[in-house]
Design an enzyme around this catalytic site. Sequence first.
Site, mmCIF file in Angstrom:
data_model
loop_
_atom_site.group_PDB
_atom_site.id
_atom_site.type_symbol
_atom_site.label_atom_id
_atom_site.label_comp_id
_atom_site.label_asym_id
_atom_site.label_seq_id
_atom_site.Cartn_x
_atom_site.Cartn_y
_atom_site.Cartn_z
ATOM 1 N N THR A 105 57.880 27.263 68.105
ATOM 2 C CA THR A 105 56.438 27.108 68.278
ATOM 3 C C THR A 105 55.917 25.855 67.607
ATOM 4 O O THR A 105 55.093 25.123 68.178
ATOM 5 C CB THR A 105 55.713 28.345 67.714
ATOM 6 O OG1 THR A 105 56.057 29.493 68.500
ATOM 7 C CG2 THR A 105 54.198 28.159 67.752
ATOM 8 N N GLU A 109 69.240 30.459 71.010
ATOM 9 C CA GLU A 109 67.814 30.250 71.235
ATOM 10 C C GLU A 109 67.529 30.430 72.727
ATOM 11 O O GLU A 109 68.185 29.811 73.568
ATOM 12 C CB GLU A 109 67.403 28.849 70.786
ATOM 13 C CG GLU A 109 66.046 28.380 71.254
ATOM 14 C CD GLU A 109 64.902 29.312 70.873
ATOM 15 O OE1 GLU A 109 64.111 29.674 71.760
ATOM 16 O OE2 GLU A 109 64.812 29.675 69.683
ATOM 17 N N HIS A 113 44.308 2.255 42.117
ATOM 18 C CA HIS A 113 42.898 2.026 42.423
ATOM 19 C C HIS A 113 42.806 0.893 43.449
ATOM 20 O O HIS A 113 43.481 -0.123 43.323
ATOM 21 C CB HIS A 113 42.157 1.612 41.148
ATOM 22 C CG HIS A 113 40.757 1.114 41.398
ATOM 23 N ND1 HIS A 113 39.703 1.970 41.609
ATOM 24 C CD2 HIS A 113 40.255 -0.150 41.488
ATOM 25 C CE1 HIS A 113 38.599 1.253 41.800
ATOM 26 N NE2 HIS A 113 38.910 -0.034 41.725
ATOM 27 N N ALA A 156 55.585 26.047 58.527
ATOM 28 C CA ALA A 156 56.842 25.422 58.922
ATOM 29 C C ALA A 156 57.614 24.896 57.726
ATOM 30 O O ALA A 156 58.840 25.057 57.644
ATOM 31 C CB ALA A 156 56.566 24.297 59.917
ATOM 32 N N LYS A 161 48.795 18.310 65.835
ATOM 33 C CA LYS A 161 48.500 17.188 64.932
ATOM 34 C C LYS A 161 48.446 15.876 65.694
ATOM 35 O O LYS A 161 47.710 14.952 65.313
ATOM 36 C CB LYS A 161 49.517 17.121 63.801
ATOM 37 C CG LYS A 161 49.199 18.044 62.632
ATOM 38 C CD LYS A 161 48.933 19.455 63.084
ATOM 39 C CE LYS A 161 48.611 20.446 62.016
ATOM 40 N NZ LYS A 161 48.473 21.819 62.572
ATOM 41 N N ILE A 193 44.227 27.732 61.689
ATOM 42 C CA ILE A 193 44.391 27.406 63.106
ATOM 43 C C ILE A 193 43.036 27.330 63.800
ATOM 44 O O ILE A 193 42.739 26.371 64.527
ATOM 45 C CB ILE A 193 45.301 28.433 63.794
ATOM 46 C CG1 ILE A 193 46.723 28.349 63.230
ATOM 47 C CG2 ILE A 193 45.337 28.192 65.301
ATOM 48 C CD1 ILE A 193 47.654 29.427 63.758
ATOM 49 N N ASP A 220 58.626 33.250 60.200
ATOM 50 C CA ASP A 220 57.464 34.102 60.453
ATOM 51 C C ASP A 220 57.783 35.589 60.508
ATOM 52 O O ASP A 220 56.861 36.412 60.563
ATOM 53 C CB ASP A 220 56.783 33.690 61.760
ATOM 54 C CG ASP A 220 56.071 32.358 61.655
ATOM 55 O OD1 ASP A 220 56.112 31.758 60.569
ATOM 56 O OD2 ASP A 220 55.485 31.906 62.657
ATOM 57 N N LYS A 239 63.640 26.372 73.931
ATOM 58 C CA LYS A 239 64.047 25.084 73.400
ATOM 59 C C LYS A 239 64.125 25.146 71.881
ATOM 60 O O LYS A 239 63.289 25.794 71.245
ATOM 61 C CB LYS A 239 63.040 23.986 73.794
ATOM 62 C CG LYS A 239 62.921 23.739 75.282
ATOM 63 C CD LYS A 239 61.851 22.689 75.530
ATOM 64 C CE LYS A 239 61.666 22.423 77.008
ATOM 65 N NZ LYS A 239 60.589 21.412 77.242
ATOM 66 N N GLY A 288 45.171 34.897 64.066
ATOM 67 C CA GLY A 288 46.425 35.102 63.353
ATOM 68 C C GLY A 288 47.603 35.273 64.284
ATOM 69 O O GLY A 288 47.468 35.243 65.513
#
Length: 472
Positions: free
Chosen positions: A46, A39, A450, A327, A56, A187, A317, A42, A274
């Site tokens: 993304t 990698e 309920h 994800a 989030k 997004i 992706d 990190k 996108g």
Amino acid sequence: MNSSHAPLVADVVVIGGGTGGYSTALRAAALGLDVTLVERDKVGGTCLHRGCVPSKAMLHAAELADGIAEGRDRWGLRSVVESIDWPALVATRDDIVHRNHRGVASHLAQAGVRVVRDTAALGGPRTVRTAGSGTWTARRGIVLATGSRPRALPGPAPDGSRVVTSDDALFAPGLPESVLVLGGGAIGVEYASLHRSFGAHVTLVKAAERIVPLEDAEVSRHLRRGLRGRGIDVREGTRLLDAEVTPDGVRARIVSPRGDTTTLSAARLLVAVGREPVTEGLGLAAAGLGTDARGFVAPADWSRLETSAPGVHVVGDLLPPPSLGLAHASFAEGMLVAEVLAGGAPRPVDYATVPRVTYASPQTAAVGLSEEQARAEGYDVVVGRMPLTAVAKGMVHGRGGLVKVVAERAGRVLGVHLVGPHVSEIIAESQLIVGWDAEAGDVAQHVHPHPTLSEAVGESFLTLAGRGLHQR
């Protein structure tokens, strides 16, 4: 380069440490394989560092701000957001990201995954060349998981301040007074919602005829109504003609479906049209591979996510549809490939049952076919609907919403579609309903608690099964 005489060999070499890559590595290591993960940045990709997790976190803060406003306007709580301490908000967000990153890195270390911080490219169907550590040989296979980046539009280049993409919008300085969001997919809608909650004037421009166009049309209409009710200027079927950076922000010309041209000014332009796969420098040709017309690396065998080069697999992706670029789908793809490389025969990923969620206010969540898709595929369709405000908990929230169930007449459930507050938390059971080919009567046998929002899901199936309690 590595000067050691020892050959660089692993069972599996993974290029890319995002959700697809590190899930492959963790599962492969758990199955007893020797794994090297290369990698360049990190681990976490993304989603962890620029997308899912930080966005989030900030959407949660935005929800708290909305809750304070609701307390004042609806519940008689004399409360107000005096100001937003932006550095404190950012510090909390970054702490959440940092702790998640440490957790992923720790899991990889404990699993025995060898993590190499480097750039990598294919040297052949079984070899991976790195810039610093040398050339690795993969005994079992190579996994491509290099992810994606935001698509660009002609016009002013992103500068991290006045013109931003979804990768850097969260890290732009301060809170703008106004934002023009280009793109009405998940997004774009989420970022429009977030900025509105923090007090910005927001215009959302979508070239397609409706926002979240991959979702059920009825859900799209409910979402548009909810966003407009919050003061977001939603303009569907509207194209960007051009844009320019000004001393105070940006100026853009847009054209409506009727051909009317309007000039808009905003402090910030957020481009969310996108994402596109990242494949440059990956050395696909060395393994006899290439990309399709859209830049994706298509597998030759979807059941194994294996390319036309035996032993070279692809996740995340980089995959074209029906993969979803989500994800949680990448996690499933990574686990599938790891099990294949370990000699197993796992079930292929069933993309039709992967939940799709938009974390705006209101939220949307869905599994399976929309009504339009089901009819286009020739099903004899019946539809069950239940407004969230028809159950007590929906009245408590007071923000509208809908449960929509699409099923075969006297047959299985084809899709479940939700829009409203917190629906991301109640979509999981619908994955099982659709994935296990349940019929409405099967679900109607089960009791929902309920008062909850999930009660509306249960009531929808009761109604379809001819046992409706609060509606017919």
